[in-house]
Design an enzyme around this catalytic site. Structure first.
Site, PDB file in Angstrom:
ATOM      1  CB  CYS A  81      -0.913   0.006   1.221  1.00  0.00           C
ATOM      2  SG  CYS A  81      -1.952   1.478   1.334  1.00  0.00           S
ATOM      3  CB  CYS A  90      -2.173  -2.222   7.388  1.00  0.00           C
ATOM      4  SG  CYS A  90      -3.532  -2.834   6.367  1.00  0.00           S
ATOM      5  CG  PHE A 300     -22.397 -13.818  22.791  1.00  0.00           C
ATOM      6  CD1 PHE A 300     -22.573 -12.601  23.431  1.00  0.00           C
ATOM      7  CD2 PHE A 300     -21.984 -14.907  23.543  1.00  0.00           C
ATOM      8  CE1 PHE A 300     -22.320 -12.475  24.798  1.00  0.00           C
ATOM      9  CE2 PHE A 300     -21.730 -14.794  24.903  1.00  0.00           C
ATOM     10  CZ  PHE A 300     -21.908 -13.571  25.536  1.00  0.00           C
ATOM     11  CG  ASN A 305     -21.383 -16.320  10.477  1.00  0.00           C
ATOM     12  OD1 ASN A 305     -21.499 -16.380   9.258  1.00  0.00           O
ATOM     13  ND2 ASN A 305     -20.222 -16.484  11.087  1.00  0.00           N
ATOM     14  CD  GLU A 321     -26.845 -10.686  19.351  1.00  0.00           C
ATOM     15  OE1 GLU A 321     -26.602  -9.574  19.851  1.00  0.00           O
ATOM     16  OE2 GLU A 321     -25.959 -11.541  19.108  1.00  0.00           O
ATOM     17  CG  ASN A 348     -28.803  -9.136  30.238  1.00  0.00           C
ATOM     18  OD1 ASN A 348     -27.653  -9.384  29.871  1.00  0.00           O
ATOM     19  ND2 ASN A 348     -29.063  -8.361  31.276  1.00  0.00           N
ATOM     20  CB  CYS A 395     -12.788 -11.029  18.327  1.00  0.00           C
ATOM     21  SG  CYS A 395     -13.931 -10.269  19.503  1.00  0.00           S
TER      22      CYS A 395
END
Length: 438
Positions: A81, A90, A300, A305, A321, A348, A395
């Site tokens: 880039c 990045c 969650f 997905n 969720e 919740n 994550c």
């Protein structure tokens, strides 16, 4: 004449040293040692000798910037880039994809091994192409009074200023090709001084654009944008407020996953890296080893997905969720794909899920995919449910390590660990872990 005392600004001189870097942390910083403490070096790689300017000196660590590479690593590559030196999007384009993945896997192993002092190995890495992978991006917009030009791009490193970008090689090629013509049409608008940001999404149904504007658009501006959307065959959405969305052209987006069609709103969360997402879902299905008699709980769950693909193999799947809009979208997608054995509930997740009516029959398998804060409040409820298998998609490796310890001290054992290279060239580290009940 009266004179007033004013303290002189303290003059500090940055120290420059030469060090050998021996490791790379998950954020792409080289790790060295100086004065008996860790030194994190921006722009340096393992096995490199670098001249480093110290920019921060704390009690237990220091930070620096490599000003000159004396001896370069064979893993050093030329950033693709042209904006890499300034853009904050990045952090690792100067490192080979192999080195990036290995360093993240090592960091994940260290964090999972630390609580018990037992080595936890990463079994494998799920990755895809390192360029042209990102199917979603939000670009800031800022009119510059001095130059009378519009800047469109990402935040500068360690700054709130925008880097005006003309290309972004990590974007899907279809989105990257839109950047220059999009900048041109936005620059031509009467409302150019009052634009907030623009979101680009590449769905399987085509490209879409969401423009956040701070003042009402004139009829002429709307016509320009609509013509642009037709010329580039994209769906156009306008957002006059942060919580409103007006569809001007095109259809609602969707993507394919395991022979299912998942529709979504431009504001719904979808995984940025479609290729890695498809592999991740397939891995979760394999680890859960779904059978026709299984009852599965997906916590969650977002817009389904994982939930919807699991519905093709299990007896019943319940997705839970906290966001009502995502629950509604997930339910719509279940109907769209004729999955009558899948149900979605808003709840919740800090409260006891094991006592809910939809949990009366119990679950023998559980998947959870929490946000960065992890799922500390949920782990005790999972233990009450006592599933045979648990797949945790993370994550944030720090909260994953914390939550894993709760399972490990409650009769579960860690079976498999996979690192997910969801965001090549960045410091983001995603992973998934399989637990089984002893």
């Amino acid at each position: 004449m009266a004179q007033f005392y004013s303290a002189k600004r303290r003059v500090t001189t940055r120290q420059t040293i030469t060090v050998k870097v021996h490791d790379l942390d998950s954020f792409g910083q080289g790790v060295a040692h100086h004065n008996g403490k860790a030194l994190f070096v921006q722009g340096a790689l393992p096995d490199e000798v670098a001249e480093v300017s110290i920019i921060e000196d704390k009690r237990h660590f220091s930070r620096g910037v490599a000003t000159r590479i004396v001896t370069a690593s064979p893993q050093r590559v030329e950033p693709r880039c042209p904006h890499y030196s300034r853009c904050g999007g990045c952090q690792q384009q100067h490192a080979s994809p192999t080195l990036q993945q290995e360093s993240k896997a090592k960091a994940l192993s260290r964090l999972l091994s630390k609580p018990r002092g037992e080595t936890v190995e990463v079994d494998d890495i799920i990755a895809s192409r390192p360029w042209g992978y990102r199917r979603r991006a939000r670009l800031g917009l800022s009119f510059q009074p001095k130059s009378q030009t519009l800047h469109m791009g990402f935040r500068e490193k360690s700054s709130s200023e925008l880097v005006n970008i003309s290309q972004c090689p990590i974007l899907k090629p279809e989105l990257n090709a839109l950047l220059q013509p999009l900048h041109a049409v936005l620059s031509s608008l009467q409302a150019v001084r009052r634009l907030g940001h623009v979101e680009l999404v590449q769905a399987d149904s085509g490209s879409l654009l969401v423009l956040r504007h701070l003042d009402a658009l004139t009829a002429e501006d709307r016509q320009k944008l609509e013509r642009f959307s037709h010329q580039y065959r994209l769906s156009l959405f306008l957002a006059a407020e942060s919580d409103t969305l007006e569809q001007v052209s095109g259809g609602m987006p969707h993507y394919q996953s395991h022979d299912l069609t998942l529709t979504f709103s431009p504001r719904d969360f979808i995984q940025v890296n479609d290729d890695v997402n498809q592999q991740m879902v397939a891995r979760a299905l394999a680890w859960l080893d779904l059978q026709p008699e299984d009852r599965v709980l997906d916590l969650f769950c977002g817009m389904g997905n994982f939930t919807l693909p699991m519905g093709k193999f299990a007896k019943n799947v319940v997705g839970v969720e906290g966001v009502a809009a995502l629950v509604a979208k997930a339910g719509y997608n279940a109907e769209l794909n004729c999955l009558n054995n899948v149900a979605f509930w808003q709840h919740n997740l800090e409260e006891d899920v094991s006592r809910q009516p939809w949990a009366v029959e119990g679950f023998n398998k559980v998947l959870l995919d929490p946000a960065r804060a992890g799922a500390a409040g949920v782990m005790a409820h999972i233990i009450k449910i006592a599933p045979q298998r648990v797949v945790y998609v993370s994550c944030n490796p720090t909260t994953l390590a914390r939550d894993s310890e709760i399972l490990l001290t409650s009769g579960y054992q860690l079976e498999r660990v996979t690192m997910l290279d969801m965001f090549p060239h960045t410091g983001h580290l995603e992973s998934m872990v399989l637990f089984s009940r002893k």
